[in-house]
Design an enzyme around this catalytic site. Structure first.
Site, PDB file in Angstrom:
ATOM      1  N   GLU A 226      25.841  20.004 -30.727  1.00  0.00           N
ATOM      2  CA  GLU A 226      26.088  21.406 -30.418  1.00  0.00           C
ATOM      3  C   GLU A 226      26.490  21.529 -28.946  1.00  0.00           C
ATOM      4  OE1 GLU A 226      23.028  24.181 -31.622  1.00  0.00           O
ATOM      5  OE2 GLU A 226      23.925  25.788 -30.444  1.00  0.00           O
ATOM      6  N   ARG A 304      13.314  30.172 -29.633  1.00  0.00           N
ATOM      7  CA  ARG A 304      13.009  29.968 -31.054  1.00  0.00           C
ATOM      8  C   ARG A 304      11.577  29.440 -31.231  1.00  0.00           C
ATOM      9  NH1 ARG A 304      15.485  30.609 -35.974  1.00  0.00           N
ATOM     10  NH2 ARG A 304      17.574  31.079 -35.240  1.00  0.00           N
ATOM     11  N   GLU A 706      18.464  24.398 -41.762  1.00  0.00           N
ATOM     12  CA  GLU A 706      17.319  23.950 -40.972  1.00  0.00           C
ATOM     13  C   GLU A 706      15.947  24.184 -41.619  1.00  0.00           C
ATOM     14  OE1 GLU A 706      19.057  26.355 -37.727  1.00  0.00           O
ATOM     15  OE2 GLU A 706      18.116  24.860 -36.456  1.00  0.00           O
TER      16      GLU A 706
END
Ligand code: MTE
Ligand code: MOS
Length: 767
Positions: A226, A304, A706
């Protein structure tokens, strides 16, 4: 529908970066990186390397025409170290040669001298020294401090979690060649083509429109591409611009493992308070995230962790503090779950600790605190369409968990050498990028005049099957044969300003953008068909390649319609844009509605531990998972199975070892063990929970990439439960649970097998 890539993959015909035929005159690059974790560079002698036959150029920070800066969120990461190095593996020099072999040999001739500086690899130590990447983040609801006195039970503890190597089959790499007028064509193995484009522009001092980034597919990314795929893309672009030649760079496995960041290790402290009937009233947690030498994606990953601090439970008073710590390791980065597994593991450890102290099964505490409809997540979002209790109950009923628990107890009473353990793992995962602005996507659809389609989106195919899903979306929208549709490579010239394919939202964002484009085309084609048939648009339908008028089949086929539309100069191309509605979040306050929806599920793990040798086997994993109204169950179940095994690896055998000098010792596949076919649970059942889907999920099909990794911690607690049958005192929380740790944990004071400790009888009292 089968994954459209499956045949290409098994016959070896699928193309990856390294399969792109290179152009004549292509040069090959390797990176010379820092051999030490923290030092002042006092000398760099490049003469011998420069003079090595076949070497074309040796590049350093001095060769950068723009900025020596590749930081994704915060500009704190250099492409090439200049005066100081912050981690072992940090690029210092790029060697460009006629062949990769020559480049590697020349790399060995580079001489560097340095003055070593203090090396910090432990996040708690970094925090003590004030080495933070960003100011601490705090999310809270209510006030745990005021609650402790009202709790019947309060427990505290510490938790250690190691990182995880992505081990994508295809290592990082990129290939760039000059186009005319200073423009560049870049092939990259990246989840973020736009990040590569933007960063190349910055480093090379050119504008984004001069750079075309193209991605066919990745041989796995798992988050590792990413942000960290950007550096190799920038390096080849830099060399290609300077030398006006095609340049290719593909990391060797060993370089990749040493240079790139991994899942963040965390050290954490928790305090949990419960009522007399085991309701969790209060929870306080402090995370020390090991961020590595620069931010990379750490700020987003921190968020997160905070969002998933309470896992699947409602807790009225919560305070979570996260310190993102700067250490001398490669910058740690995204990895499937993106910080959520770390937060959830601490929560589950707190519950396990309470259960152990209270002599009740953890599942009793888990079940009693599961989220209900309209409960408030502590970051302010109201829980809606909550399926966690449904997945829990379906799992317990369908897989006879109560009986299984009894069988395990009988087994444990009869066996001295083997002990079994059962653990449940509920999961709740929010879908959307936590950075609101990233929740947008675009798609471009061409209908060619023979009736075939070319579909481009911003989604990157990395094995997760997103291209198959895109194809299904388009085929469904027009009701045509999927064979007519080609999914094009992901290309920044066709689809611009792409968000990375990440946060499990690749299919949702790009699929919804694709639907926007398809629906616009559909309306236009319906109008045209209506004019051909002398009818009105609302009476027209397309069903299986035929045009229907007022519910009756006509002899107008898809192909005929398209040919006629083209001859009549109807626009057969459309561009769709989608931005997730509803979501918002105020980072300062830590409150808002950050997620389009949540994905739920529960897994049960049965493991068998050999208390003589410390080894263990995952005998069975049963999962009830919330797919919504799945577009492709074959792919989605594959995602669950793959993520589960990756999660088991993370929690059991994958052990990253650094020495005190910050050198990665487990830097090859002989020292870093990943799950193989024998590590797959002997029995693995995945039951899709039947739900109506969610209106913000693409065609009701919930994101799946995920969330199932989060089942992983279940295996840890199952092993721990089995160990406690032998050593009831065992109480540390330190993942991964390698066989070595199991053995040490079973025999803390050289306890012998001949006299097993008295195990308390802990019957599962499911309500
Ligand atoms: N599955 C495979 N086979 N390979 C991968 O690299 N990456 C995972 C997941 N599943 C990955 C995978 C990660 S980290 C994410 S965020 C999602 O896929 C991204 O794809 P999606 O948004 O299309 O689900
Ligand atoms: Mo996935 S970790 O969001 O690329």
């Amino acid at each position: 529908m089968k994954n459209i890539d499956s045949k290409g993959h098994v016959t070896g015909k699928s193309l990856y970066l390294d399969d792109i035929p290179v152009r004549q005159g292509t040069l090959h690059a390797v990176v010379f990186f820092s051999p030490v974790a923290h030092a002042k560079i006092t000398g760099l002698d490049l003469t011998a390397a420069k003079n090595y036959p076949g070497v074309i150029d040796i590049m350093t920070a001095h060769d950068i025409p723009g900025e020596n800066q590749i930081g994704g969120i915060i500009p704190d990461e250099l492409l090439f170290a200049e005066n100081e190095t912050d981690f072992l593996g940090q690029p210092i020099v790029l060697v460009v040669a006629e062949s990769e072999r020559i480049a590697r040999r020349a790399r060995q001739l580079i001489k560097i001298t340095f003055e070593e500086l203090e090396i910090v690899t432990d996040p708690r130590k970094a925090a003590e020294k004030g080495l933070l990447l960003t100011p601490p983040s705090i999310f809270s609801m209510g006030d745990p401090e005021k609650k402790w006195s009202r709790c019947k039970y309060v427990f505290e503890g510490s938790v250690e979690q190691a990182g995880q190597e992505h081990l994508y089959l295809e290592t990082q790499g990129a290939y760039c060649y000059p186009a005319e007028n200073g423009n560049l064509m870049v092939h990259s193995s990246t989840q973020s083509p736009t990040a590569a484009q933007r960063t190349i522009a910055k480093v090379l001092g050119i504008s984004m429109n001069q750079i075309q980034v193209d991605v066919v597919r990745l041989g796995g990314g798992f988050g590792g591409k990413e942000d960290q795929a950007t550096a190799p893309a920038v390096l080849v672009a830099l060399a290609s611009q300077k030398l006006e030649k095609p340049v290719k760079l593909v990391f060797s496995r060993s370089d990749d493992m040493q240079m790139t960041g991994k899942r963040h290790p965390y050290s954490s402290d928790f305090k949990i308070g419960l009522s007399s009937d085991f309701k969790i009233l209060s929870y306080e947690v402090t995370y020390y995230q090991n961020g590595g030498a620069s931010n990379d994606l750490s700020p987003a990953i921190s968020h997160r962790t905070l969002f998933h601090t309470t896992n699947s439970y409602f807790i009225p008073d919560v305070k979570a503090t996260l310190y993102s710590c700067k250490t001398n390791l490669p910058p740690n980065t995204a990895f499937r779950g993106f910080g959520a597994p770390q937060g959830m593991f601490v929560m589950e450890s707190a519950i396990a600790k309470a259960a152990m102290e209270l002599h009740v099964p953890a599942s009793l505490i888990q079940k009693r605190n599961l989220l209900k409809e309209n409960d408030l997540f502590y970051y302010g979002q109201k829980a809606r369409q909550v399926n966690i209790r449904k997945t829990w109950k379906t799992l317990c009923d369908e897989y006879r968990l109560q009986e299984k628990q009894k069988e395990i107890e009988t087994f444990n009473q009869r066996n001295k050498i083997y002990k079994k353990g059962l653990a449940l793992m509920p999961i709740t995962f929010g879908i959307s990028f936590t950075n609101i602005s990233m929740n947008q996507a675009r798609a471009l659809v061409h209908i060619y005049h023979d009736g075939s389609l070319g579909v481009s989106t911003g989604a990157i195919e990395m094995g997760q099957g997103v291209n198959t899903k895109m194809l299904q979306v388009a085929a469904h929208a027009f009701s045509i044969d999927p064979k007519r549709i080609k999914i094009e490579s992901t290309n920044t010239t066709r689809v611009s300003n792409t968000s990375p394919t990440a946060a499990s939202s690749g299919a949702d964002l790009n699929g919804n953008a694709l639907l926007v484009a398809c629906n616009a085309l559909l309306l236009r084609l319906k109008s045209f068909a209506a004019s051909m048939l002398g009818a009105t648009k609302k009476d027209i339908e397309f069903i299986k390649e035929k045009v229907y008028l007022k519910g009756k089949e006509t002899d107008l086929t898809w192909e005929k319609l398209i040919q006629q539309a083209f001859l009549n100069r109807v626009n057969l191309t459309e561009h769709g844009h989608y931005a997730t509605p509803v979501i918002h979040f105020d980072v300062e306050k830590g409150k808002g509605h950050p997620f389009a929806y949540h994905v739920y599920g529960t897994a049960a793990f049965v493991v068998k531990v050999d208390v003589l040798r410390g080894i263990y086997e995952v005998e069975e994993v049963d999962i009830v998972h919330d797919f919504g109204d799945s577009l492709n169950q074959t792919i989605d179940i594959g995602q669950v199975e793959g993520a589960l095994v990756q999660g088991i690896g993370y929690m059991t055998m994958e052990e990253l070892r650094y020495n005190n000098e910050g050198k990665l010792l487990s830097n090859s596949l002989s020292t870093y063990k990943v799950p193989d076919i024998y590590a797959v649970p002997k029995v693995l059942n995945v039951t899709p929970l039947k739900t109506t889907g969610h209106s913000l999920a693409v065609m009701g099909s919930k994101a799946v990439g995920e969330p199932p990794l989060l089942y992983g911690p279940g295996v840890y607690f199952a092993i721990q439960n089995a160990m406690r049958e032998f050593n009831p005192q065992y109480a540390s929380f330190d993942a991964p649970m390698t066989p070595e740790k199991v053995l040490m944990g079973l025999y803390p004071q050289n306890k012998s097998v001949a006299e097993p400790a008295k195990t308390e009888k802990r019957l599962l009292k499911t309500e």
